[in-house]
Design an enzyme around this catalytic site. Structure first.
Site, PDB file in Angstrom:
ATOM      1  N   LYS A 135       0.839  -1.210   0.000  1.00  0.00           N
ATOM      2  CA  LYS A 135       0.000   0.000   0.000  1.00  0.00           C
ATOM      3  C   LYS A 135       0.868   1.252   0.000  1.00  0.00           C
ATOM      4  CE  LYS A 135      -3.426   2.873   0.626  1.00  0.00           C
ATOM      5  NZ  LYS A 135      -4.549   3.140  -0.206  1.00  0.00           N
ATOM      6  N   LYS A 172      -0.617  11.556   5.947  1.00  0.00           N
ATOM      7  CA  LYS A 172      -0.483  10.490   6.958  1.00  0.00           C
ATOM      8  C   LYS A 172       0.253   9.301   6.331  1.00  0.00           C
ATOM      9  CE  LYS A 172      -3.355   7.334   7.085  1.00  0.00           C
ATOM     10  NZ  LYS A 172      -3.966   6.032   7.127  1.00  0.00           N
TER      11      LYS A 172
HETATM   12  P1  NAP Z   1     -12.626   8.336   8.030  1.00  0.00           P
HETATM   13  O1  NAP Z   1     -13.835   8.560   7.215  1.00  0.00           O
HETATM   14  O2  NAP Z   1     -11.923   9.503   8.646  1.00  0.00           O
HETATM   15  O3  NAP Z   1     -13.018   7.270   9.166  1.00  0.00           O
HETATM   16  C1  NAP Z   1     -12.119   6.914  10.160  1.00  0.00           C
HETATM   17  C2  NAP Z   1     -12.787   5.906  11.049  1.00  0.00           C
HETATM   18  O4  NAP Z   1     -11.875   5.504  12.060  1.00  0.00           O
HETATM   19  C3  NAP Z   1     -14.018   6.455  11.780  1.00  0.00           C
HETATM   20  O5  NAP Z   1     -14.946   5.404  11.918  1.00  0.00           O
HETATM   21  C4  NAP Z   1     -13.420   6.872  13.127  1.00  0.00           C
HETATM   22  O6  NAP Z   1     -14.359   6.926  14.164  1.00  0.00           O
HETATM   23  C5  NAP Z   1     -12.467   5.721  13.339  1.00  0.00           C
HETATM   24  N1  NAP Z   1     -11.413   6.020  14.315  1.00  0.00           N
HETATM   25  C6  NAP Z   1     -10.318   6.811  14.118  1.00  0.00           C
HETATM   26  N2  NAP Z   1      -9.557   6.833  15.223  1.00  0.00           N
HETATM   27  C7  NAP Z   1     -10.162   6.031  16.123  1.00  0.00           C
HETATM   28  C8  NAP Z   1      -9.864   5.639  17.443  1.00  0.00           C
HETATM   29  N3  NAP Z   1      -8.740   6.077  18.051  1.00  0.00           N
HETATM   30  N4  NAP Z   1     -10.705   4.818  18.078  1.00  0.00           N
HETATM   31  C9  NAP Z   1     -11.828   4.367  17.473  1.00  0.00           C
HETATM   32  N5  NAP Z   1     -12.185   4.690  16.221  1.00  0.00           N
HETATM   33  C10 NAP Z   1     -11.350   5.515  15.542  1.00  0.00           C
HETATM   34  O7  NAP Z   1     -11.473   7.565   7.202  1.00  0.00           O
HETATM   35  P2  NAP Z   1     -11.611   6.569   5.960  1.00  0.00           P
HETATM   36  O8  NAP Z   1     -11.501   7.380   4.709  1.00  0.00           O
HETATM   37  O9  NAP Z   1     -12.755   5.647   6.162  1.00  0.00           O
HETATM   38  O10 NAP Z   1     -10.219   5.784   6.093  1.00  0.00           O
HETATM   39  C11 NAP Z   1     -10.063   4.661   6.928  1.00  0.00           C
HETATM   40  C12 NAP Z   1      -8.725   3.996   6.583  1.00  0.00           C
HETATM   41  O11 NAP Z   1      -8.748   3.579   5.200  1.00  0.00           O
HETATM   42  C13 NAP Z   1      -7.504   4.915   6.737  1.00  0.00           C
HETATM   43  O12 NAP Z   1      -6.411   4.191   7.216  1.00  0.00           O
HETATM   44  C14 NAP Z   1      -7.258   5.401   5.303  1.00  0.00           C
HETATM   45  O13 NAP Z   1      -5.910   5.780   5.091  1.00  0.00           O
HETATM   46  C15 NAP Z   1      -7.641   4.153   4.513  1.00  0.00           C
HETATM   47  N6  NAP Z   1      -8.032   4.421   3.124  1.00  0.00           N
HETATM   48  C16 NAP Z   1      -8.893   5.434   2.812  1.00  0.00           C
HETATM   49  C17 NAP Z   1      -9.230   5.668   1.477  1.00  0.00           C
HETATM   50  C18 NAP Z   1     -10.159   6.805   1.079  1.00  0.00           C
HETATM   51  O14 NAP Z   1     -10.222   7.135  -0.122  1.00  0.00           O
HETATM   52  N7  NAP Z   1     -10.909   7.397   1.984  1.00  0.00           N
HETATM   53  C19 NAP Z   1      -8.711   4.856   0.462  1.00  0.00           C
HETATM   54  C20 NAP Z   1      -7.865   3.805   0.812  1.00  0.00           C
HETATM   55  C21 NAP Z   1      -7.528   3.601   2.147  1.00  0.00           C
HETATM   56  P3  NAP Z   1     -15.226   8.264  14.404  1.00  0.00           P
HETATM   57  O15 NAP Z   1     -16.417   8.151  13.493  1.00  0.00           O
HETATM   58  O16 NAP Z   1     -15.574   8.220  15.839  1.00  0.00           O
HETATM   59  O17 NAP Z   1     -14.324   9.434  14.084  1.00  0.00           O
END
Ligand code: NAP
Length: 299
Positions: A172, A240
């Protein structure tokens, strides 16, 4: 027997991934730190748990998709973490993008409890998560991957076993290096054309089809020409991931000059409060350096 799946993290990615697991018929238990984000899941047939531990108590395979390394450590190893509910013989699958080293440590801790782990970060963005077409890069035992494959099939299209634990994350991060350098090369090419007084629409049309052609030129360059910087993939998440790349490279004493430069250039986007724009907004920094704007309306 259909495996019972647990899902921790219902963010941009986790929510549609959960919906696809339900659509495929898996019994699903979910948890999210911010409780409002579980709204609607009960109606779709999911169980809603009060903690990651409770998710694990109700599941054979637990998936985490949260933000960064400390967040995965918290939901797995914390006071109410999944580890306290996972039974020997169950599997923890982390689909977040986090540090390969933290992943290896987590896998070792879980192994001591008789729990298998896969790191399975994804590429394809929110669109891929909604459509169930994610690319999934897997680290861990091949036999464990085969056990989890039906769940991966519900969320993704291309599932590749890269190697041992940590190697999914390595893949990744390699992906992210290629992404940001593609974006930077696109930015410099467009800024050069604009500063030279060329019609950037025509330049794009011509170079898309040749040796410079790329996913970035096809998907992001048209948005730049329209001055539309809505994400895609947020600058903040891109940074990040690059921080994870730079830390892993530092551990190996591996110079990555292009990635380091892009990391610094994107820091300027953060300094300007542009964290929530798409990662291709790096073109704005090159524009500022050259005192020119790439705009398809300016001919
Ligand atoms: P997001 O919308 O910001 O969601 C993050 C999630 O993690 C939320 O459910 C958040 O809970 C939870 N979270 C964060 N810190 C936490 C903690 N300390 N304890 C408990 N829950 C926690 O992010 P996302 O876009 O879904 O991304 C998630 C992962 O996938 C990341 O590692 C990102 O790099 C990866 N990713 C994202 C994409 C993209 O296009 N978005 C593509 C590939 C990979 P809350 O709702 O309470 O904040």
């Amino acid at each position: 027997m259909t495996e019972r799946i647990g899902l921790i993290g219902l963010g941009i990615m986790g929510k549609p991934m959960g919906k696809n697991l339900l659509k495929a018929g898996f019994p699903l238990t979910v948890w999210n730190r911010t409780t409002s984000r579980v709204d609607g899941f009960q109606e779709l047939g999911a169980k809603v748990a009060g903690s990651p531990r409770e998710v694990a108590e109700n599941s054979d395979i637990v998936i985490t998709i949260v933000s960064d390394s400390p967040d995965v450590q918290e939901v797995v190893l914390g006071e109410n973490g999944a580890i306290h509910g996972l039974k020997a013989g169950s599997v923890l699958v982390d689909m977040s993008t986090i540090s390969p080293q933290v992943t290896r440590e987590l896998a070792a801790t879980l192994r001591d409890k008789g729990v298998d782990m896969l790191d399975a970060p994804v590429s394809g963005g929110e669109k891929g998560a909604i459509e169930g077409t994610l690319s999934i890069m897997v680290g861990g035992d091949a036999a464990v991957l085969e056990r989890v494959r039906p769940a991966f099939d519900a969320m993704g299209k291309r599932i590749v076993h890269i190697g041992a634990n940590g190697m999914g994350q390595v893949c990744k991060l390699a992906n992210q290096i290629a992404v940001v350098l593609n974006n930077l090369s696109m930015a410099e090419a467009l800024v050069f054309a604009a500063k030279s007084g060329a019609d950037v629409n025509k330049v794009l049309e011509a170079i898309q089809a040749g040796a410079a052609g790329s996913w970035a030129l096809n998907n992001y360059a048209p948005k730049i020409l329209r001055r539309d910087f809505s994400p895609g993939f947020l600058v903040s998440l891109q940074q990040k991931d690059l921080k994870l790349v730079m830390e892993a490279a530092q551990d190996m004493k591996l110079p990555l000059p292009g990635t380091a430069l892009t990391y610094e250039l994107q820091k300027s986007l953060q300094a300007q409060g542009l964290d929530r724009e798409g990662n291709f907004a790096v073109v704005k920094i090159i524009e500022q350096l050259g005192a020119v704007e790439v705009n398809g309306d300016k001919k």
